[in-house]
Design a protein around this motif. Sequence first.
Motif, mmCIF file in Angstrom:
data_model
loop_
_atom_site.group_PDB
_atom_site.id
_atom_site.type_symbol
_atom_site.label_atom_id
_atom_site.label_comp_id
_atom_site.label_asym_id
_atom_site.label_seq_id
_atom_site.Cartn_x
_atom_site.Cartn_y
_atom_site.Cartn_z
ATOM 1 N N ASP A 120 -5.553 -0.922 -0.582
ATOM 2 C CA ASP A 120 -5.704 0.515 -0.345
ATOM 3 C C ASP A 120 -6.364 0.790 1.004
ATOM 4 O OD1 ASP A 120 -4.525 1.383 -2.684
ATOM 5 O OD2 ASP A 120 -6.403 1.642 -3.780
ATOM 6 N N ARG A 121 -7.407 0.025 1.300
ATOM 7 C CA ARG A 121 -8.208 0.303 2.497
ATOM 8 C C ARG A 121 -7.427 0.077 3.783
ATOM 9 N NH1 ARG A 121 -9.708 1.494 6.415
ATOM 10 N NH2 ARG A 121 -11.784 1.650 7.348
ATOM 11 N N ILE A 122 -6.479 -0.850 3.790
ATOM 12 C CA ILE A 122 -5.778 -1.167 5.040
ATOM 13 C C ILE A 122 -4.376 -0.565 5.114
ATOM 14 C CG2 ILE A 122 -7.106 -3.287 5.376
ATOM 15 C CD1 ILE A 122 -4.741 -4.892 4.353
ATOM 16 N N ALA A 123 -3.968 0.164 4.070
ATOM 17 C CA ALA A 123 -2.623 0.746 4.056
ATOM 18 C C ALA A 123 -2.556 2.012 4.917
ATOM 19 C CB ALA A 123 -2.197 1.048 2.627
ATOM 20 N N ASP A 124 -1.337 2.419 5.244
ATOM 21 C CA ASP A 124 -1.107 3.650 6.009
ATOM 22 C C ASP A 124 -0.647 4.794 5.119
ATOM 23 O OD1 ASP A 124 -1.243 2.739 9.039
ATOM 24 O OD2 ASP A 124 -0.214 1.169 7.907
ATOM 25 N N LEU A 125 0.055 4.446 4.033
ATOM 26 C CA LEU A 125 0.517 5.440 3.059
ATOM 27 C C LEU A 125 0.153 4.953 1.671
ATOM 28 C CD1 LEU A 125 2.144 7.912 2.064
ATOM 29 C CD2 LEU A 125 4.221 6.500 2.245
ATOM 30 N N LEU A 126 -0.631 5.754 0.954
ATOM 31 C CA LEU A 126 -1.041 5.417 -0.406
ATOM 32 C C LEU A 126 -0.287 6.314 -1.372
ATOM 33 C CD1 LEU A 126 -4.907 5.001 0.094
ATOM 34 C CD2 LEU A 126 -3.147 3.222 0.037
ATOM 35 N N SER A 127 0.560 5.695 -2.189
ATOM 36 C CA SER A 127 1.334 6.423 -3.195
ATOM 37 C C SER A 127 0.597 6.337 -4.529
ATOM 38 C CB SER A 127 2.739 5.826 -3.318
ATOM 39 O OG SER A 127 3.429 6.396 -4.417
ATOM 40 N N CYS A 128 -0.025 7.434 -4.930
ATOM 41 C CA CYS A 128 -0.850 7.458 -6.146
ATOM 42 C C CYS A 128 -0.008 7.866 -7.357
ATOM 43 C CB CYS A 128 -2.014 8.429 -5.994
ATOM 44 S SG CYS A 128 -3.157 7.965 -4.684
ATOM 45 N N PRO A 129 -0.172 7.170 -8.485
ATOM 46 C CA PRO A 129 0.624 7.504 -9.668
ATOM 47 C C PRO A 129 0.021 8.606 -10.540
ATOM 48 C CG PRO A 129 -0.587 5.469 -10.041
ATOM 49 C CD PRO A 129 -0.892 5.892 -8.637
ATOM 50 N N THR A 130 -1.302 8.829 -10.456
ATOM 51 C CA THR A 130 -1.972 9.731 -11.393
ATOM 52 C C THR A 130 -3.059 10.541 -10.700
ATOM 53 O OG1 THR A 130 -3.629 8.055 -11.945
ATOM 54 C CG2 THR A 130 -1.628 8.110 -13.307
ATOM 55 N N ASN A 131 -3.526 11.578 -11.392
ATOM 56 C CA ASN A 131 -4.651 12.364 -10.884
ATOM 57 C C ASN A 131 -5.909 11.507 -10.762
ATOM 58 O OD1 ASN A 131 -3.271 14.833 -10.642
ATOM 59 N ND2 ASN A 131 -3.617 15.341 -12.794
ATOM 60 N N SER A 132 -6.119 10.613 -11.729
ATOM 61 C CA SER A 132 -7.332 9.789 -11.703
ATOM 62 C C SER A 132 -7.319 8.830 -10.521
ATOM 63 C CB SER A 132 -7.490 9.019 -13.017
ATOM 64 O OG SER A 132 -6.388 8.168 -13.248
ATOM 65 N N SER A 133 -6.143 8.302 -10.163
ATOM 66 C CA SER A 133 -6.064 7.404 -9.009
ATOM 67 C C SER A 133 -6.347 8.165 -7.716
ATOM 68 C CB SER A 133 -4.693 6.714 -8.947
ATOM 69 O OG SER A 133 -3.643 7.643 -8.837
ATOM 70 N N LEU A 170 -10.560 8.821 6.135
ATOM 71 C CA LEU A 170 -9.872 7.737 6.844
ATOM 72 C C LEU A 170 -8.483 8.191 7.302
ATOM 73 C CD1 LEU A 170 -10.749 4.829 4.370
ATOM 74 C CD2 LEU A 170 -11.872 5.347 6.546
ATOM 75 N N PRO A 171 -7.982 7.601 8.370
ATOM 76 C CA PRO A 171 -6.642 7.978 8.864
ATOM 77 C C PRO A 171 -5.529 7.363 8.026
ATOM 78 C CG PRO A 171 -7.548 6.235 10.227
ATOM 79 C CD PRO A 171 -8.631 6.596 9.232
ATOM 80 N N ILE A 172 -5.530 7.715 6.754
ATOM 81 C CA ILE A 172 -4.559 7.187 5.802
ATOM 82 C C ILE A 172 -3.890 8.363 5.097
ATOM 83 C CG2 ILE A 172 -4.232 5.795 3.706
ATOM 84 C CD1 ILE A 172 -6.753 4.231 4.474
ATOM 85 N N LYS A 173 -2.586 8.316 4.954
ATOM 86 C CA LYS A 173 -1.856 9.366 4.244
ATOM 87 C C LYS A 173 -1.941 9.091 2.746
ATOM 88 C CE LYS A 173 0.967 12.959 4.170
ATOM 89 N NZ LYS A 173 0.488 14.288 4.594
#
Length: 361
Positions: A139-152, A164-167
């Motif tokens: 997660d920390r080094i990714a550029d795009l984080l695709s979250c599956p849930t509200n809790s995530s 952080l400069p992460i989408k």
Amino acid sequence: MKKIVTILGARPQFVKGAVLSRIIVEHNDFQEIIVHTGQHYDVNMSAVFFDEMKIPKPKYNLNINGLNHGAMTGQMMEKIEEVLYKEQPDAVIVYGDTNSTLAGALTAKKMNIKIVHIEAGLRSFNMEMPEEVNRIVTDRIADLLSCPTNSSLKNLKIEGFDSLPIKIEKHGDIMKDAVEFYSKLSEEKSTIINRLKLAENNFVLATIHRQENTDSKKSLESIFKALEEINKNTPVILPLHPRTALKLKEFEIESKITLIEPIGYFDMLELLKNCTMVITDSGGLQKEAFFNKKHCVIARTETEWVELVDNDYALITGFEKKKIIEAFNYFLTSTKLFDKELYGVNVGEKIYTSIKKLIQV
């Protein structure tokens, strides 16, 4: 044409990846190269598996498995680096929390290639789990984080990812798309219900494979005693993981429940669709139970899929016999309707759109 490389290492990742692969082929905006690290050797992942599941065959198979975490991750990084130098992709896609996930992400980051992490933001809050370390670092080094849930999504905000400069985007769970697609195929391909002579809605599907359960005689014995008790009135079917089989023999634990060989994905889907309930320590199976409108007893001390517990679709019991039986009996009389939309719709298309923006097609 722009290019992405997808890193996969286990059968569930191939099932999820197939959803996105079909969409990529359909739109034809960029090319996908699939790399199989070989992390989880699976006898069911033959050429027939890829053909029947309508999954693109990997261009590269690194065949790295059976090693300790450090050696496995290091060897994967070395081989993935060779692939990335050769293919020169615009982005690398990784799924979930395996060593393959971490190796793919670390290698891409060191080569300044954009990273997409699908199933981002999930947390068990148990740092003794290798998977937890893998997902946090990825997660920390990714550029795009695709979250599956509200809790995530909430987990990432609490951890300061907003700064952080992460989408970060909530797309939903891509496994939902997979289950919906493959459910039709499984009815045509699988004969397991007839082979095992099972009655619809009159058996329990169980899977036990996590090291915290299998490597402790006390834990494994307690879980199997609970399954034995349940089996007196409701047959229990358990596809036996190789690790679990070894430990049952080592600890001299005998069982009267129905133990079967590891099975393919179509057979697993049909067992899910036709069972009364699921008892598992698997992460993915918890959600697949929900997608098939089945309650789930979680034989762990935590879950990444907290919304299942929060909405009374699942209960966490750990390995204790009494708690497993109590949870089983509780759900036997439950009238809870599976009417909540917890994991999104058209998830693959949403992820595809975000990737397209990331690599600026």
